[in-house]
Design a protein around this motif. Structure first.
Motif, PDB file in Angstrom:
ATOM      1  N   TYR A  78      36.515  13.640   6.096  1.00  0.00           N
ATOM      2  CA  TYR A  78      35.607  12.514   6.317  1.00  0.00           C
ATOM      3  C   TYR A  78      35.597  11.533   5.156  1.00  0.00           C
ATOM      4  N   VAL A  79      35.698  10.264   5.505  1.00  0.00           N
ATOM      5  CA  VAL A  79      35.523   9.160   4.550  1.00  0.00           C
ATOM      6  C   VAL A  79      34.157   8.545   4.846  1.00  0.00           C
ATOM      7  N   VAL A  80      33.260   8.572   3.856  1.00  0.00           N
ATOM      8  CA  VAL A  80      31.877   8.160   4.084  1.00  0.00           C
ATOM      9  C   VAL A  80      31.669   6.712   3.658  1.00  0.00           C
ATOM     10  N   GLU A  81      30.683   6.075   4.278  1.00  0.00           N
ATOM     11  CA  GLU A  81      30.317   4.708   3.940  1.00  0.00           C
ATOM     12  C   GLU A  81      29.463   4.686   2.670  1.00  0.00           C
ATOM     13  N   ARG A  82      29.495   3.555   1.939  1.00  0.00           N
ATOM     14  CA  ARG A  82      28.814   3.451   0.646  1.00  0.00           C
ATOM     15  C   ARG A  82      27.305   3.646   0.754  1.00  0.00           C
ATOM     16  N   ARG A 139      27.180   4.899  12.453  1.00  0.00           N
ATOM     17  CA  ARG A 139      28.285   5.658  11.879  1.00  0.00           C
ATOM     18  C   ARG A 139      28.323   5.453  10.368  1.00  0.00           C
ATOM     19  N   TYR A 140      28.139   6.533   9.623  1.00  0.00           N
ATOM     20  CA  TYR A 140      28.208   6.483   8.168  1.00  0.00           C
ATOM     21  C   TYR A 140      29.456   7.189   7.631  1.00  0.00           C
ATOM     22  N   GLY A 141      30.261   7.724   8.519  1.00  0.00           N
ATOM     23  CA  GLY A 141      31.474   8.403   8.082  1.00  0.00           C
ATOM     24  C   GLY A 141      32.460   8.519   9.223  1.00  0.00           C
ATOM     25  N   HIS A 142      33.725   8.576   8.859  1.00  0.00           N
ATOM     26  CA  HIS A 142      34.782   8.666   9.860  1.00  0.00           C
ATOM     27  C   HIS A 142      35.782   9.727   9.422  1.00  0.00           C
ATOM     28  N   GLY A 143      36.020  10.664  10.327  1.00  0.00           N
ATOM     29  CA  GLY A 143      36.972  11.727  10.036  1.00  0.00           C
ATOM     30  C   GLY A 143      38.240  11.544  10.828  1.00  0.00           C
ATOM     31  N   LEU A 144      38.931  12.653  11.023  1.00  0.00           N
ATOM     32  CA  LEU A 144      40.192  12.637  11.758  1.00  0.00           C
ATOM     33  C   LEU A 144      40.053  13.478  13.015  1.00  0.00           C
ATOM     34  N   LEU A 145      40.692  13.050  14.069  1.00  0.00           N
ATOM     35  CA  LEU A 145      40.695  13.792  15.324  1.00  0.00           C
ATOM     36  C   LEU A 145      41.657  14.970  15.239  1.00  0.00           C
ATOM     37  N   PRO A 146      41.482  15.966  16.101  1.00  0.00           N
ATOM     38  CA  PRO A 146      42.472  17.041  16.166  1.00  0.00           C
ATOM     39  C   PRO A 146      43.870  16.469  16.400  1.00  0.00           C
ATOM     40  N   GLN A 201      23.400   6.972  -7.168  1.00  0.00           N
ATOM     41  CA  GLN A 201      23.804   7.504  -8.467  1.00  0.00           C
ATOM     42  C   GLN A 201      23.435   8.972  -8.664  1.00  0.00           C
ATOM     43  N   ASN A 202      22.319   9.384  -8.105  1.00  0.00           N
ATOM     44  CA  ASN A 202      21.789  10.719  -8.397  1.00  0.00           C
ATOM     45  C   ASN A 202      22.435  11.742  -7.462  1.00  0.00           C
ATOM     46  N   LEU A 203      23.704  12.026  -7.725  1.00  0.00           N
ATOM     47  CA  LEU A 203      24.411  12.968  -6.852  1.00  0.00           C
ATOM     48  C   LEU A 203      25.422  13.773  -7.653  1.00  0.00           C
ATOM     49  N   ASP A 254      37.307  10.178  -2.899  1.00  0.00           N
ATOM     50  CA  ASP A 254      37.186   8.786  -3.359  1.00  0.00           C
ATOM     51  C   ASP A 254      36.034   8.067  -2.657  1.00  0.00           C
ATOM     52  N   SER A 255      35.838   8.354  -1.369  1.00  0.00           N
ATOM     53  CA  SER A 255      34.728   7.706  -0.661  1.00  0.00           C
ATOM     54  C   SER A 255      33.386   8.188  -1.205  1.00  0.00           C
ATOM     55  N   VAL A 256      33.316   9.456  -1.607  1.00  0.00           N
ATOM     56  CA  VAL A 256      32.082   9.967  -2.215  1.00  0.00           C
ATOM     57  C   VAL A 256      31.836   9.263  -3.551  1.00  0.00           C
ATOM     58  N   ALA A 257      32.902   9.057  -4.296  1.00  0.00           N
ATOM     59  CA  ALA A 257      32.753   8.390  -5.598  1.00  0.00           C
ATOM     60  C   ALA A 257      32.260   6.956  -5.441  1.00  0.00           C
TER      61      ALA A 257
END
Length: 893
Positions: A512-516, A621-628, A444-446, A436-439
């Motif tokens: 990872y959830v990426v920023e727009r 920071r352009y993206g945030h993931g999860l820690l172990p 546009q060109n992706l 969803d974050s990628v969407a």
């Protein structure tokens, strides 16, 4: 260049000046006469009185020629094994001889010694006394009664006076022994009494007075007096060349004035005397090379001090020269680096001086040499960390960060980007958030290629297939079972499903959830055709799950806000797989994703740099993931990174050679030091800790300490530099509270054993399976305590430290320092145990600490509310009540 050269020269001059100002100098009366007597053992180099080659007449004659100008007599301790040659040769130089007969539990040897001593006394007129045994009762070789009988037997046959050598307290405790001898031969050695050198002679005269009072009318000879020139302290007694000169010059001057007969122990150093502790070999007036250790007149100085100072300045200057090749060095930075280089130069000089000034058996020499070899990488790492502190604190600010124009061009360049997301057995909800974050990306060109590999459970992959369908045709769902090559294999498969017109490959992890604006901001960097990849940091959105996760997150941040920023300045960043943009042409020309290692991302990034491409980094920071999920998962991830790092060394070390093209000199330096700094520091730290554990019984029970300036002090210095590096750079670069910084320190230390174990395994095996890091709540804790071995090693280090302190009845400084080193070395293991121990407890929960904080605030508020009315009443009464005059003050109406 000239300014930096001037700084280096200035620091070298200051260093030389400091050595000159700090040159130690002793004071004691000069002595121009001859000594009454000195002890002489005719053994040189590796000779030993109990075995091996015997002394030769030529050797003894050479020794006595050296000794004769300084003394009127000599004392020996044996009458066999080559020592029987001494009296006739001593006569050639006009030296009187007190012949010793060595007495121990070997009765046959005792008889040989007695016969030889009597023979020498009867045949050589320069023999003026016989000593039957030396500290025989102190060593419990013979009872006092049996010794008296032996002395009386010798006296009946001897033409010269007979006595025995014993420490002064034996003559106090056994007056019957004093009655049996012709004169009292008392050993007064203030070093072994634990007295400071400045009080040594005073106490010696005091003890001599006690003997005279105890045995009036009896001739008393101080048969042994001396002071060691090297070795370890004994309580307040510190050995040293200057101390030796001060004590001996003071003693012989006062002994001559008081008319005291004495014998100085000893003429020449005896390297074989290792059974007498660290000082045993160093009591001689001459060293084993037959060179005088000090002058009997004039100023008292260490003759080797200026040589050591010269070496320190030279080594420091040589180690400072690489600073000249560094670009953009500020004056303050150059000063800090030059001072550090000169400090290391002083350490090198101390090594040379220690090696030259001490005698070593093969085992001790090997142990010292091996210890120094292990410490050299730690010293190099400490210097690299000081360099980084200086560069960040005093150098120029970063110039290549891809955060804003002019480095980032206007977003008119918008090639097609293919985003690749490899996933294996990941929670569907987590992956949906990523998709969803990628969407939502403002680009546009992706396209997006999701590769689900080796995930047989439909409950894990089918919802994702449906979700990709819902997101539209730009999202490709690829599923495959039995895919080889781990994550690299999945990325290769994604590349095969990539649109032909995609110029940029983006790689993100499944969590990872990426920023727009990720692509919109960074893709324009590829307008420069030389750019191979662009990296942005890892960060995490669940750092507030627990105290442990907060510590983990802060620890990760240090690498991305400190190390990566500095490496970026010389185009030497590390590709780390997620939040990475790669030019497709660079990826393909560098060999693509390789399964040779389990760190395919770093492997590819280094290959791209080796092919001459540029890399850019932003610390935004352009993206945030999860820690172990767990501490065990955290360790597993670090184990994979460390093992993979060693695989990279195996694969790429040739590219680091100076004559190999591809990488620049700065890139080679950064990667080499980076590997050493990370894997080498932890691995060597653990090896040294384990060796120190093994060394504890030797130090505690075998009377062998560790030379502090050579081995222990550098360990403490390296640890201090590491802590200073961590804290200083976190304050300068990382947005972290003091508590977060402490947590980051604990998390970083907690994986020392993990990294060292991975490196150790990597030395002996080339490959290991790729173990995914459990995130998003998918981890299941094992039954075993995740820091078991850390607990064992940490406990052994602390027990070893306590053992050293308890058994150090001599109060040897080096042993106390060594004990402190063990405590310091235990900290990483304790950190691991602490994180593992609190993981499933309430102490790891923020709510627990917030509750305590709330209760404290409530208690303080309640107490304040109770006290407030009382305070107000007191204040009101004070204001209302008129002041009473003091008793001694007259009231004026």
């Amino acid at each position: 260049m000239r300014t930096v050269a001037a700084v280096l020269a200035l620091v070298a001059c200051v260093n030389a000046g400091m050595w000159a100002l700090l040159r130690p100098e002793g004071t004691a009366p000069g002595f121009t006469g001859q000594l009454e007597s000195v002890s002489y053992s005719p053994f040189a180099d590796s000779q030993h009185p109990d075995y091996g080659p015997r002394p030769t007449p030529e050797q003894i004659r050479s020794d006595l020629k050296t000794i004769a100008p300084y003394t009127r007599a000599i004392r020996t301790y044996s009458a066999t094994g080559g020592a029987e040659l001494v009296p006739p040769i001593a006569a050639e130089f006009g030296l009187k001889v007190t012949v010793g007969a060595w007495i121990d539990k070997d009765q046959a040897r005792n008889e040989r010694e007695i016969r030889s001593a009597l023979f020498l006394a009867r045949h050589y007129s320069n023999v003026d006394a016989i000593m039957v045994g030396n500290e025989t009762t102190l060593r419990a070789e013979m009872s006092v009664d049996d010794l008296i009988k032996l002395i009386q037997r010798v006296k009946r046959s001897s033409p010269v006076p007979v006595s025995t050598g014993e420490i002064w307290t034996v003559w106090i405790d056994h007056p019957e022994l004093a009655s049996a001898v012709d004169f009292i031969a008392a050993h007064i050695l203030p070093y072994w009494e634990g007295f400071d050198a400045s009080h040594a002679v005073d106490h010696t005269i005091e003890f001599y007075g006690k003997l005279r009072a105890m045995h009036p009318g009896k001739r008393i000879v101080i048969a042994e007096f001396g002071w060691p020139s090297a070795g370890y302290n004994y309580h307040a007694a510190n050995p040293g060349r200057i101390e030796q000169a001060e004590v001996l010059r003071d003693f012989v001057t006062r002994a001559d004035a008081y008319g005291i007969d004495y014998n100085i122990v000893e003429a020449i150093d005896q390297p074989w005397k290792t059974m007498e502790g660290g000082v045993g070999p160093y009591w001689g007036l001459f060293d084993a090379s037959r060179e005088a250790k000090f002058s009997w007149t004039g100023a008292i100085t260490d003759p080797d001090y200026l040589k050591r100072a010269g070496l320190a300045v030279l080594f420091g200057l040589l180690m400072s020269l690489p600073i000249l090749a560094m670009a953009g060095v500020s004056v303050t930075q150059a000063v800090m680096l030059a001072v550090s280089a000169n400090a290391v130069g002083a350490w090198f000089a101390a090594i040379v001086a220690f090696w030259k000034g001490h005698y070593f058996v093969p085992g001790a020499a090997f142990a010292l040499g091996f210890g120094i070899i292990l410490l050299m990488p730690l010293v190099a790492i400490a210097l690299a960390r000081i360099d980084e502190i200086a560069a960040i604190a005093f150098g120029r600010p970063p110039r290549r960060l891809a955060n804003s124009p002019p480095l980032v061009p206007e977003p008119s360049f918008a090639p097609k980007v293919s985003i690749h997301i490899p996933a294996c057995c990941e929670p569907p909800d987590m992956l949906k958030a990523t998709l969803d974050s990628v969407a939502r990306l403002d680009y546009q060109n992706l396209e997006c290629v999701l590769v689900i590999n080796n995930t047989p459970d439909p409950a894990l992959w089918r919802p994702l297939e449906d979700h990709c369908r819902e997101l539209g045709e730009r999202f490709k769902f690829v599923r495959i079972e039995n895919l080889a090559g781990y994550k690299a294999g999945a990325l290769r498969l994604a590349l095969s499903h990539t649109a032909p017109d995609a110029e940029i490959i983006a790689s993100i992890d499944a969590d990872y959830v990426v920023e727009r604006d990720w692509l919109k901001d960074l893709v324009p960097l590829f307008a420069d055709p030389h750019v191979g990849f662009v990296q942005s940091p890892q960060d995490h959105r669940d750092g507030d799950r627990s105290l442990m996760h907060t510590a983990m997150n802060a620890e990760y941040a240090g690498f991305f806000d400190i190390g990566m920023v500095q490496r970026n300045e010389i185009n030497a960043i590390v590709m780390h797989g997620t939040m990475c943009l790669i030019r497709r042409a660079a990826l393909e020309s560098s060999g693509g994703w390789s399964s040779d290692t389990i760190v395919e991302d770093t492997d590819l990034g280094l290959a791209i740099l080796e092919h001459g491409w540029l890399a850019h980094y932003t610390n935004r920071r352009y993206g945030h993931g999860l820690l172990p999920d767990t501490f065990e998962s955290y360790k597993r991830q670090r184990h994979r990174w460390a093992f993979g790092g060693l695989q990279l060394v195996r694969k790429h070390w040739r590219h680091m050679l100076p004559w190999v093209d591809g990488l620049t000199r700065d890139q080679k330096r950064e990667y080499s030091l980076g590997w050493l700094n990370w894997m080498g520091s932890d691995a060597i730290g653990v090896v040294v800790a384990l060796l120190n554990i093994l060394w504890v019984p030797v130090v505690a029970f075998a009377n062998i300490a560790v030379p502090d300036r050579i081995l222990t002090i550098p360990i403490l210095a390296a640890f201090t530099v590491s802590v200073a590096h961590f804290m200083a750079l976190y304050r300068l670069r990382v947005r972290a509270s003091p508590g977060d910084m402490l947590g980051a320190v604990a998390a970083a230390m907690a994986v020392q054993w993990t990294v060292a174990r991975a490196v150790g395994i990597g030395v002996f095996q080339d490959r290991m399976p790729f173990l995914r890091t459990a995130k998003g709540g998918s981890a299941r804790k094992g039954p075993d305590f995740p820091a078991f071995w850390e607990a064992v090693i940490g406990a052994l280090l602390l027990i070893g430290s306590l053992t050293l302190v308890v058994t150090n009845y001599k109060q040897v400084h080096e042993i106390n320092i060594f004990a402190f080193v063990l405590v310091v070395q235990s900290l990483p293991f304790i950190a691991a145990v602490a994180l593992a121990a609190i993981e499933d407890t309430r102490f790891n929960d923020f709510a627990y600490w917030q509750g305590i904080e709330g209760r404290i605030e409530a208690a303080i508020g309640s107490k304040a509310a109770e006290l407030l009315p009382q305070s107000q009443e007191v204040i009101t009464n004070v204001i209302a009540e008129p002041a009473k005059p003091a008793d001694n003050v007259e009231v004026v109406q």
